[in-house]
Design an enzyme around this catalytic site. Structure first.
Site, PDB file in Angstrom:
ATOM      1  N   ARG A   1       0.758  -1.211  -0.110  1.00 53.87           N
ATOM      2  CA  ARG A   1      -0.336  -0.014   0.024  1.00 53.87           C
ATOM      3  C   ARG A   1       0.962   1.308   0.391  1.00 53.87           C
ATOM      4  O   ARG A   1       1.865   1.577   0.986  1.00 53.87           O
ATOM      5  CB  ARG A   1      -1.102   0.316   1.253  1.00 53.87           C
ATOM      6  CG  ARG A   1      -2.045  -1.037   1.118  1.00 53.87           C
ATOM      7  CD  ARG A   1      -2.700  -1.436   2.717  1.00 53.87           C
ATOM      8  NE  ARG A   1      -3.633  -1.966   3.263  1.00 53.87           N
ATOM      9  CZ  ARG A   1      -3.512  -2.608   4.443  1.00 53.87           C
ATOM     10  NH1 ARG A   1      -3.022  -1.906   5.470  1.00 53.87           N
ATOM     11  NH2 ARG A   1      -4.522  -3.368   4.982  1.00 53.87           N
TER      12      ARG A   1
ATOM     13  N   HIS B   1       2.353  -2.986   5.137  1.00 55.38           N
ATOM     14  CA  HIS B   1       2.014  -2.973   3.734  1.00 55.38           C
ATOM     15  C   HIS B   1       2.663  -1.991   3.310  1.00 55.38           C
ATOM     16  O   HIS B   1       2.893  -1.913   1.777  1.00 55.38           O
ATOM     17  CB  HIS B   1       0.302  -2.948   3.918  1.00 55.38           C
ATOM     18  CG  HIS B   1      -0.509  -4.060   4.215  1.00 55.38           C
ATOM     19  ND1 HIS B   1      -0.497  -5.075   3.476  1.00 55.38           N
ATOM     20  CD2 HIS B   1      -0.659  -4.580   5.878  1.00 55.38           C
ATOM     21  CE1 HIS B   1      -1.315  -6.273   4.176  1.00 55.38           C
ATOM     22  NE2 HIS B   1      -1.719  -5.577   5.474  1.00 55.38           N
TER      23      HIS B   1
ATOM     24  N   HIS C   1      -9.013  -8.349  13.067  1.00 59.80           N
ATOM     25  CA  HIS C   1      -8.156  -9.360  12.106  1.00 59.80           C
ATOM     26  C   HIS C   1      -8.877 -10.399  11.888  1.00 59.80           C
ATOM     27  O   HIS C   1      -8.522 -11.813  11.542  1.00 59.80           O
ATOM     28  CB  HIS C   1      -6.860  -9.252  12.203  1.00 59.80           C
ATOM     29  CG  HIS C   1      -5.877  -8.835  11.794  1.00 59.80           C
ATOM     30  ND1 HIS C   1      -5.667  -7.538  12.424  1.00 59.80           N
ATOM     31  CD2 HIS C   1      -4.762  -8.161  10.887  1.00 59.80           C
ATOM     32  CE1 HIS C   1      -4.712  -6.485  11.424  1.00 59.80           C
ATOM     33  NE2 HIS C   1      -4.278  -7.509  10.840  1.00 59.80           N
TER      34      HIS C   1
ATOM     35  N   HIS D   1      -9.465 -12.026   8.083  1.00 58.30           N
ATOM     36  CA  HIS D   1      -8.459 -11.840   7.363  1.00 58.30           C
ATOM     37  C   HIS D   1      -7.615 -12.211   7.907  1.00 58.30           C
ATOM     38  O   HIS D   1      -7.336 -12.210   9.675  1.00 58.30           O
ATOM     39  CB  HIS D   1      -7.595 -10.902   5.991  1.00 58.30           C
ATOM     40  CG  HIS D   1      -7.504  -9.667   6.982  1.00 58.30           C
ATOM     41  ND1 HIS D   1      -8.080  -8.815   7.986  1.00 58.30           N
ATOM     42  CD2 HIS D   1      -6.386  -9.412   7.748  1.00 58.30           C
ATOM     43  CE1 HIS D   1      -7.572  -8.095   7.628  1.00 58.30           C
ATOM     44  NE2 HIS D   1      -6.336  -8.282   7.637  1.00 58.30           N
TER      45      HIS D   1
ATOM     46  N   HIS E   1      -2.953 -12.220   8.107  1.00 54.53           N
ATOM     47  CA  HIS E   1      -2.219 -10.597   7.985  1.00 54.53           C
ATOM     48  C   HIS E   1      -0.861 -11.650   7.936  1.00 54.53           C
ATOM     49  O   HIS E   1      -0.672 -11.817   9.586  1.00 54.53           O
ATOM     50  CB  HIS E   1      -2.292  -8.971   8.434  1.00 54.53           C
ATOM     51  CG  HIS E   1      -1.256  -9.028   8.724  1.00 54.53           C
ATOM     52  ND1 HIS E   1      -0.691  -7.691   7.805  1.00 54.53           N
ATOM     53  CD2 HIS E   1       0.559  -8.575   9.106  1.00 54.53           C
ATOM     54  CE1 HIS E   1      -0.191  -6.722   7.739  1.00 54.53           C
ATOM     55  NE2 HIS E   1       0.830  -7.460   8.797  1.00 54.53           N
TER      56      HIS E   1
END
Length: 248
Positions: free
Chosen positions: A174, A190, A228, A231, A233
Site C-alpha cells: 500500500r 504493507h 483481523h 483475514h 495478515h
C-alpha cells in the site's frame, strides 16, 4: 640415432599418458541444468562458504524454509541458515536433502518460477492492488517490489506445505494514501511491500495463521486480534504473532 629416436618416442608416450591421468581439478563445476531459465540461471553449484548475487537469488527462493520461528537473511552469504533452508526445500520436494544447491535443486526452482521471477502460483498483481508502480510507500518502489517477491516465495512454500491448495491473497503493498484510505496502521508493514492479507480459502484462517509460523513470517495477525477476524495478515517485518482465537 636409433637410441635417440626411441628416447623421443618414449617421452611422447609419457606425455600422452600424463594428459589422460592428470585431469585439471575444477572447483564448483557448472551444474547440468536442463536449459537457461527465462528469469535467472545459476551457473555453479552453491554450498557453505559461497557468496554472491547467485546466493542471494537462491535465498529468495528458499526464504520460506527457515524452520519454525526462523527468518532467513537475504544477504548473499551461504551460511548455516541458508544450508538448512536449502535442505528443507530439497526435502519438501523429494530431493536429496544435503543442503548443497546443485542441478536438481536449480531445476526444481526453474519448474516453480515464471519468467518474471515470481513463483508459479502467485503474481505481482495479487501483492499490489493499490497502484501500478509500487510508489508512495515507506521505501522506494524498487525495494517495495523486491520485498513483495520474497513474500510470494514464502507463500509458495506455505502453499506446498498445505497440500498445494490455492491461497487467496486479498492484497499486499500500500502507498501511504492507500493505507490511509483503509484505516491501516501508520507504520503498517504493507507500506514496505513485505506484507500480505490472506483470505480463508479452503484452509481456514486458523490453519493459515498457524502454518505461517514455519515459513519466515515474523508478523502474523489473525482471528481474535483487533480488526483481523476476516483475514490473516502475514509480513516479513514486525515481531508479533497474535491470533488468539486460534490459540496463538
Amino acid at each position: 640415432m636409433k637410441t635417440r629416436l626411441a628416447g623421443v618416442a618414449a617421452a611422447l608416450v609419457a606425455g600422452a599418458v600424463a594428459l589422460f591421468v592428470a585431469p585439471v581439478a575444477v572447483a564448483n563445476p557448472v551444474p547440468a541444468v536442463s536449459a537457461a531459465d527465462g528469469c535467472y540461471t545459476w551457473n555453479r553449484t552453491l554450498s557453505s562458504g559461497a557468496s554472491g548475487d547467485d546466493v542471494r537469488n537462491l535465498q529468495i527462493r528458499v526464504s520460506g524454509y527457515p524452520g519454525s520461528g526462523g527468518k532467513l537473511a537475504i544477504d548473499g552469504q551461504y551460511g548455516p541458515a541458508t544450508r538448512d533452508a536449502v535442505a528443507r526445500f530439497q526435502q519438501a520436494y523429494g530431493l536429496s536433502a544435503d543442503g548443497v544447491a546443485g542441478a536438481d535443486t536449480f531445476n526444481k526452482i526453474y519448474e516453480l518460477q515464471d519468467d518474471d521471477c515470481t513463483p508459479a502460483n502467485f503474481d505481482y498483481s495479487e501483492l499490489n492492488r493499490c497502484n501500478s508502480d509500487w510508489s508512495g510507500g515507506n521505501v522506494s518502489a524498487a525495494e517495495a517490489k523486491a520485498n513483495a517477491l520474497v513474500v510470494m516465495w514464502k507463500l509458495q512454500a506455505m502453499r506446498h506445505a498445505m497440500g498445494d491448495a490455492p491461497i487467496a491473497v486479498n492484497g499486499g503493498f500500500r502507498s501511504k494514501s492507500c493505507n490511509d484510505s483503509v484505516g491501516g496502521a501508520p507504520n503498517s508493514r504493507h507500506l514496505y511491500g513485505d506484507a500480505a492479507d490472506l483470505g480463508a480459502g479452503s484452509q481456514g484462517f486458523c490453519a493459515l495463521a498457524l502454518q505461517a509460523r514455519a515459513h519466515g513470517f515474523s508478523e502474523i495477525l489473525g482471528p481474535g486480534f483487533p480488526g483481523h477476524d476476516d483475514h490473516v495478515h502475514v509480513a516479513g517485518g514486525g515481531s508479533t504473532w497474535s491470533a488468539p482465537d486460534c490459540g496463538m
